[in-house]
Each structure stands twice: as C-alpha cells, then as structure tokens.
Scaffold this motif. Structure first.
Motif, PDB file in Angstrom:
ATOM      1  N   ARG A 220       0.841  -1.192   0.000  1.00 27.57           N
ATOM      2  CA  ARG A 220       0.000   0.000   0.000  1.00 27.57           C
ATOM      3  C   ARG A 220       0.881   1.248   0.000  1.00 27.57           C
ATOM      4  O   ARG A 220       2.001   1.228   0.511  1.00 27.57           O
ATOM      5  N   ALA A 221       0.333   2.339  -0.538  1.00 20.22           N
ATOM      6  CA  ALA A 221       1.017   3.627  -0.487  1.00 20.22           C
ATOM      7  C   ALA A 221      -0.034   4.724  -0.458  1.00 20.22           C
ATOM      8  O   ALA A 221      -1.146   4.565  -0.987  1.00 20.22           O
ATOM      9  N   ARG A 222       0.332   5.823   0.163  1.00 17.83           N
ATOM     10  CA  ARG A 222      -0.575   6.956   0.306  1.00 17.83           C
ATOM     11  C   ARG A 222       0.218   8.229   0.101  1.00 17.83           C
ATOM     12  O   ARG A 222       1.374   8.322   0.511  1.00 17.83           O
ATOM     13  N   ALA A 223      -0.391   9.243  -0.527  1.00 19.14           N
ATOM     14  CA  ALA A 223       0.321  10.503  -0.754  1.00 19.14           C
ATOM     15  C   ALA A 223      -0.679  11.608  -1.050  1.00 19.14           C
ATOM     16  O   ALA A 223      -1.842  11.355  -1.401  1.00 19.14           O
ATOM     17  N   LEU A 224      -0.211  12.836  -0.911  1.00 15.65           N
ATOM     18  CA  LEU A 224      -0.957  13.993  -1.389  1.00 15.65           C
ATOM     19  C   LEU A 224      -0.611  14.230  -2.850  1.00 15.65           C
ATOM     20  O   LEU A 224       0.552  14.060  -3.267  1.00 15.65           O
ATOM     21  N   VAL A 225      -1.589  14.607  -3.642  1.00 14.99           N
ATOM     22  CA  VAL A 225      -1.333  15.036  -5.020  1.00 14.99           C
ATOM     23  C   VAL A 225      -0.924  16.502  -4.949  1.00 14.99           C
ATOM     24  O   VAL A 225      -1.722  17.359  -4.550  1.00 14.99           O
ATOM     25  N   HIS A 241      -9.202  23.027 -11.940  1.00 17.79           N
ATOM     26  CA  HIS A 241      -9.223  21.747 -11.235  1.00 17.79           C
ATOM     27  C   HIS A 241      -7.962  20.982 -11.611  1.00 17.79           C
ATOM     28  O   HIS A 241      -7.230  21.394 -12.520  1.00 17.79           O
ATOM     29  N   LEU A 242      -7.711  19.886 -10.912  1.00 22.24           N
ATOM     30  CA  LEU A 242      -6.606  19.007 -11.295  1.00 22.24           C
ATOM     31  C   LEU A 242      -7.070  18.146 -12.464  1.00 22.24           C
ATOM     32  O   LEU A 242      -8.029  17.380 -12.328  1.00 22.24           O
ATOM     33  N   PRO A 243      -6.433  18.265 -13.627  1.00 19.03           N
ATOM     34  CA  PRO A 243      -6.912  17.512 -14.796  1.00 19.03           C
ATOM     35  C   PRO A 243      -6.634  16.019 -14.695  1.00 19.03           C
ATOM     36  O   PRO A 243      -5.816  15.564 -13.887  1.00 19.03           O
ATOM     37  N   ALA A 244      -7.329  15.276 -15.547  1.00 23.87           N
ATOM     38  CA  ALA A 244      -7.197  13.818 -15.549  1.00 23.87           C
ATOM     39  C   ALA A 244      -5.757  13.378 -15.774  1.00 23.87           C
ATOM     40  O   ALA A 244      -5.294  12.391 -15.184  1.00 23.87           O
ATOM     41  N   THR A 245      -5.019  14.111 -16.620  1.00 26.24           N
ATOM     42  CA  THR A 245      -3.637  13.728 -16.909  1.00 26.24           C
ATOM     43  C   THR A 245      -2.756  13.828 -15.669  1.00 26.24           C
ATOM     44  O   THR A 245      -1.850  13.010 -15.470  1.00 26.24           O
ATOM     45  N   GLU A 277     -10.606  19.460  -6.807  1.00 26.16           N
ATOM     46  CA  GLU A 277     -10.454  20.888  -6.551  1.00 26.16           C
ATOM     47  C   GLU A 277      -8.994  21.250  -6.279  1.00 26.16           C
ATOM     48  O   GLU A 277      -8.237  20.488  -5.669  1.00 26.16           O
ATOM     49  N   LEU A 278      -8.621  22.467  -6.698  1.00 28.44           N
ATOM     50  CA  LEU A 278      -7.257  22.937  -6.499  1.00 28.44           C
ATOM     51  C   LEU A 278      -6.990  23.384  -5.069  1.00 28.44           C
ATOM     52  O   LEU A 278      -5.846  23.352  -4.611  1.00 28.44           O
ATOM     53  N   ASP A 279      -8.026  23.823  -4.375  1.00 27.64           N
ATOM     54  CA  ASP A 279      -7.834  24.426  -3.060  1.00 27.64           C
ATOM     55  C   ASP A 279      -8.220  23.497  -1.915  1.00 27.64           C
ATOM     56  O   ASP A 279      -8.429  23.945  -0.790  1.00 27.64           O
ATOM     57  N   LEU A 280      -8.320  22.212  -2.182  1.00 28.23           N
ATOM     58  CA  LEU A 280      -8.561  21.207  -1.146  1.00 28.23           C
ATOM     59  C   LEU A 280      -7.508  20.112  -1.258  1.00 28.23           C
ATOM     60  O   LEU A 280      -7.085  19.765  -2.369  1.00 28.23           O
ATOM     61  N   PRO A 281      -7.062  19.547  -0.117  1.00 24.39           N
ATOM     62  CA  PRO A 281      -6.106  18.434  -0.212  1.00 24.39           C
ATOM     63  C   PRO A 281      -6.708  17.270  -1.001  1.00 24.39           C
ATOM     64  O   PRO A 281      -7.859  16.890  -0.781  1.00 24.39           O
ATOM     65  N   CYS A 282      -5.926  16.727  -1.901  1.00 27.64           N
ATOM     66  CA  CYS A 282      -6.339  15.559  -2.680  1.00 27.64           C
ATOM     67  C   CYS A 282      -5.425  14.405  -2.279  1.00 27.64           C
ATOM     68  O   CYS A 282      -4.212  14.458  -2.507  1.00 27.64           O
ATOM     69  N   VAL A 283      -6.008  13.381  -1.681  1.00 32.25           N
ATOM     70  CA  VAL A 283      -5.247  12.250  -1.151  1.00 32.25           C
ATOM     71  C   VAL A 283      -5.391  11.064  -2.099  1.00 32.25           C
ATOM     72  O   VAL A 283      -6.509  10.681  -2.474  1.00 32.25           O
ATOM     73  N   ALA A 284      -4.255  10.495  -2.483  1.00 35.76           N
ATOM     74  CA  ALA A 284      -4.246   9.302  -3.327  1.00 35.76           C
ATOM     75  C   ALA A 284      -3.827   8.103  -2.484  1.00 35.76           C
ATOM     76  O   ALA A 284      -2.815   8.169  -1.773  1.00 35.76           O
ATOM     77  N   GLU A 285      -4.598   7.031  -2.581  1.00 37.23           N
ATOM     78  CA  GLU A 285      -4.270   5.794  -1.879  1.00 37.23           C
ATOM     79  C   GLU A 285      -4.180   4.665  -2.899  1.00 37.23           C
ATOM     80  O   GLU A 285      -5.109   4.457  -3.680  1.00 37.23           O
ATOM     81  N   ALA A 286      -3.050   3.965  -2.883  1.00 38.59           N
ATOM     82  CA  ALA A 286      -2.803   2.896  -3.844  1.00 38.59           C
ATOM     83  C   ALA A 286      -2.676   1.565  -3.129  1.00 38.59           C
ATOM     84  O   ALA A 286      -2.132   1.488  -2.021  1.00 38.59           O
ATOM     85  N   ALA A 299      -9.251  11.008  -3.131  1.00 35.10           N
ATOM     86  CA  ALA A 299     -10.322  11.491  -2.271  1.00 35.10           C
ATOM     87  C   ALA A 299     -10.081  12.942  -1.879  1.00 35.10           C
ATOM     88  O   ALA A 299      -8.934  13.373  -1.690  1.00 35.10           O
ATOM     89  N   GLN A 300     -11.173  13.674  -1.755  1.00 31.07           N
ATOM     90  CA  GLN A 300     -11.169  15.017  -1.174  1.00 31.07           C
ATOM     91  C   GLN A 300     -12.311  15.087  -0.170  1.00 31.07           C
ATOM     92  O   GLN A 300     -13.453  14.753  -0.525  1.00 31.07           O
ATOM     93  N   GLY A 301     -12.013  15.524   1.051  1.00 29.44           N
ATOM     94  CA  GLY A 301     -13.035  15.484   2.080  1.00 29.44           C
ATOM     95  C   GLY A 301     -13.460  14.045   2.311  1.00 29.44           C
ATOM     96  O   GLY A 301     -12.642  13.144   2.470  1.00 29.44           O
ATOM     97  N   ASP A 302     -14.771  13.805   2.291  1.00 29.37           N
ATOM     98  CA  ASP A 302     -15.270  12.445   2.497  1.00 29.37           C
ATOM     99  C   ASP A 302     -15.759  11.815   1.197  1.00 29.37           C
ATOM    100  O   ASP A 302     -16.495  10.823   1.226  1.00 29.37           O
ATOM    101  N   GLY A 303     -15.340  12.365   0.060  1.00 29.38           N
ATOM    102  CA  GLY A 303     -15.813  11.840  -1.222  1.00 29.38           C
ATOM    103  C   GLY A 303     -14.686  11.398  -2.132  1.00 29.38           C
ATOM    104  O   GLY A 303     -13.571  11.927  -2.080  1.00 29.38           O
TER     105      GLY A 303
END
Length: 318
Positions: A220-225, A241-245, A277-286, A299-303
């Motif tokens: 497992r790995a976790r990080a902020l985008v 926003h953060l684009p798909a790429t 969103e650009l102004d919210l932490p975006c957490v990636a979990e692998a 994920a951002q917030g609870d979504g």
C-alpha cells in the motif's frame, strides 16, 4: 487487446498520413505548439478519422524516466490519443469552444513501446459515437482508437467525455462549490508539503514529481497530489481543477513507489466522478493487487473524486 485487422490494413498505407508538421494547436486544446503531437488527421467515413502523431525521443516531461531500456511513455501515447479524439470531434462538427471533460478512459498496450533512434510514428484509427439530445446537441460521446506504432499494432485506447460550453462549465462549478473555482493562474504551488524525491517515483527532474508526503506500507502507499503548476506539460493552459492527466501521473508515481522504477504501465484506466479541486487536499491511496495491478483512489473530504487502475510490467508491492 490488439488493433483490428481492418484498422491495421488502413493504417499501413504509407501515403495516407503526414508526419511533417503538427496540426493547429486550437484543434487539440493546447496553448503551446511544443505540446501538440498530432501531425495529420483525415476523414475515413461518416464518424471515423485516421490520425498521425509523432512521439518525441526527448521531452522534458514524457522522456524523464529512470527505467531502462527507454520506452515511449504510455501516458504520451494516451495524450496523443486524447488530442486525436478532440481534433476529430471538432472536425465532426463540435463547436470550437466546446469543452470535453473526460469521464473515463482505458489504454491497453500490447507491450513495452521501445524507443529507437528516431521519433515514433503513431497512426490512430478513431471511431466516434456521439450521443445527442432531442435538439440534436452532443452532450456525451466516446471514441475508440486502434494504435499502430511504426507499422506494428500497439494497442487500443477508449475515452468517454461529457460536452459543455464554457458558460455551462462555469455555472456547474459555481453550483458544486457555492463559490467561483480558483485557477492555476492565481494559485502558487502547495506549501508545507514534502514532495517525493525524483528517483523515488522514477523521475530525474523534480518539476515532474506530483506526489508529496508519501507513506508506504506493505502493498500500500498513500500521498498527497501536489504538482507544480509551473510544469507546462501538465498545465499547458489555465485550469480550475486538477486535470485527468495529472491524476494519471500521480497514480503512475504511486505505482512506481510500490513496484520500483523499472516497472512500466502497459494498461491504465481511469474513472472521474467529481472535479478534483485545487484548493482542497487531494489524497491518493494505492493498493497492489495480483498480476502487477495497482488500484488507486483519489479522495477530497469524504468523497471519492477519481479511481484508476494500472497494470505494470513489474511486480507491484515488492
């Protein structure tokens, strides 16, 4: 999935497509000519176009990988396919200012695309399916692309998009947020985060690192985008926003954290549920799965904003 026999036969015609110069950057929604890879696009039926793209041997973003031997970046092939799909949609009648927001994509390559001594010549067979409203307006659409690199079948790319006008996009963003969305033009790079070292994510240039505060556990790995908005390949123009790429690159870098820098993705798929969103932490979990697969959730917030799946040439989770 290999390219169809019919597509390979069509794209084998050496006189069909030109690799001499890039097409108009406006057709592929790019600000910089240097970020345009499509060199030709020609109709081949009612809802079909054949396109050509040149894959560069040296590029500040797409060639910056520590894995050897050198291969054409699968995300470069993905971008070439995205550009061909956008250009074809406009040539089929989609208005020039129409915005195509990626809902999902899957690219499956037949194997590593080894880079030689010359730029790659990619031929793309595009087949479109547009879904229209009763008034005839295109609201959603998809494209299926057979890929042929230097005369050999290379794989398949599919992409689904939602189509809106700039005014509709702005109204949607205000409705979802309650306030206007900020822009990459107005924001600085994230502060107070520790970006991964380039070699940890298979990169040499720190500008190409898009993940920070990386945590790793078994499989497992976790990080902020946390990309730099100064990276003009990922942020060629202004975004709200953060684009798909960028999310795809973050997923790839977390996969490298799990599998090592010699691992190269040969299949990448993504599903995008909300704007990142650009102004919210975006957490990636692998999470590493069997057969070299890595599942990544953003994920951002609870979504959940996006989900991605990669299959790698190396074994994830070592």
């Amino acid at each position: 999935m290999a390219a169809t026999t019919e597509a390979v036969a069509d794209l084998a015609e050496p006189v069909e497509l030109s690799f001499g110069r890039t097409i108009d950057r406006a057709l592929v929604h790019r600000a910089s000519v240097a970020e345009v890879f499509v060199t030709d696009i020609r109709p081949a039926g009612e809802a079909r176009f054949l396109a050509a793209a040149q894959l560069p041997l040296s590029h500040g973003y797409y060639s910056d990988h520590t894995a050897r031997p050198a291969v054409f970046d699968p995300l470069l092939v993905l971008e070439a396919g995205r550009q061909a799909g956008i250009a074809g949609a406009h040539l089929l009648g989609l208005p020039p200012r129409a915005m195509m927001m990626v809902a999902s994509f899957t690219i499956t390559l037949d194997g590593p695309l080894l880079a030689g001594h010359l730029p790659g010549e990619l031929r793309i067979d595009n087949r479109f399916d547009a879904r229209r409203t009763r008034g005839g307006r295109v609201r959603t659409g998809s494209v299926t692309q057979d890929l042929v690199l230097d005369g050999e079948p290379a794989g398949v790319h599919t992409m689904e998009v939602n189509v809106v006008t700039p005014g509709e996009h702005e109204a949607l963003r205000r409705l979802m947020r309650g306030t206007p969305a900020p822009s990459t033009r107005d924001l600085g790079d994230p502060e107070g985060v520790s970006r991964a070292l380039p070699h940890e994510v298979g990169r040499s240039n720190p500008l190409n690192v898009v993940v920070a505060d990386v945590e790793r556990a078994p499989r497992r790995a976790r990080a902020l985008v946390a990309p730099s908005f100064a990276n003009r390949s990922l942020f060629d123009h202004e975004y709200d926003h953060l684009p798909a790429t960028t999310l795809a690159e973050a997923a790839r870098q977390l996969a490298v954290v799990l599998a090592g820098d010699e691992a190269v993705p040969y299949e990448v798929s993504g599903r995008f549920l909300r704007f990142a969103e650009l102004d919210l932490p975006c957490v990636a979990e692998a999470e590493a799965g069997p057969g070299g697969a890595v599942e990544v959730r953003f994920a951002q917030g609870d979504g959940i904003v996006a989900e991605m799946r990669l299959r790698l040439s190396g074994e994830a989770g070592r």
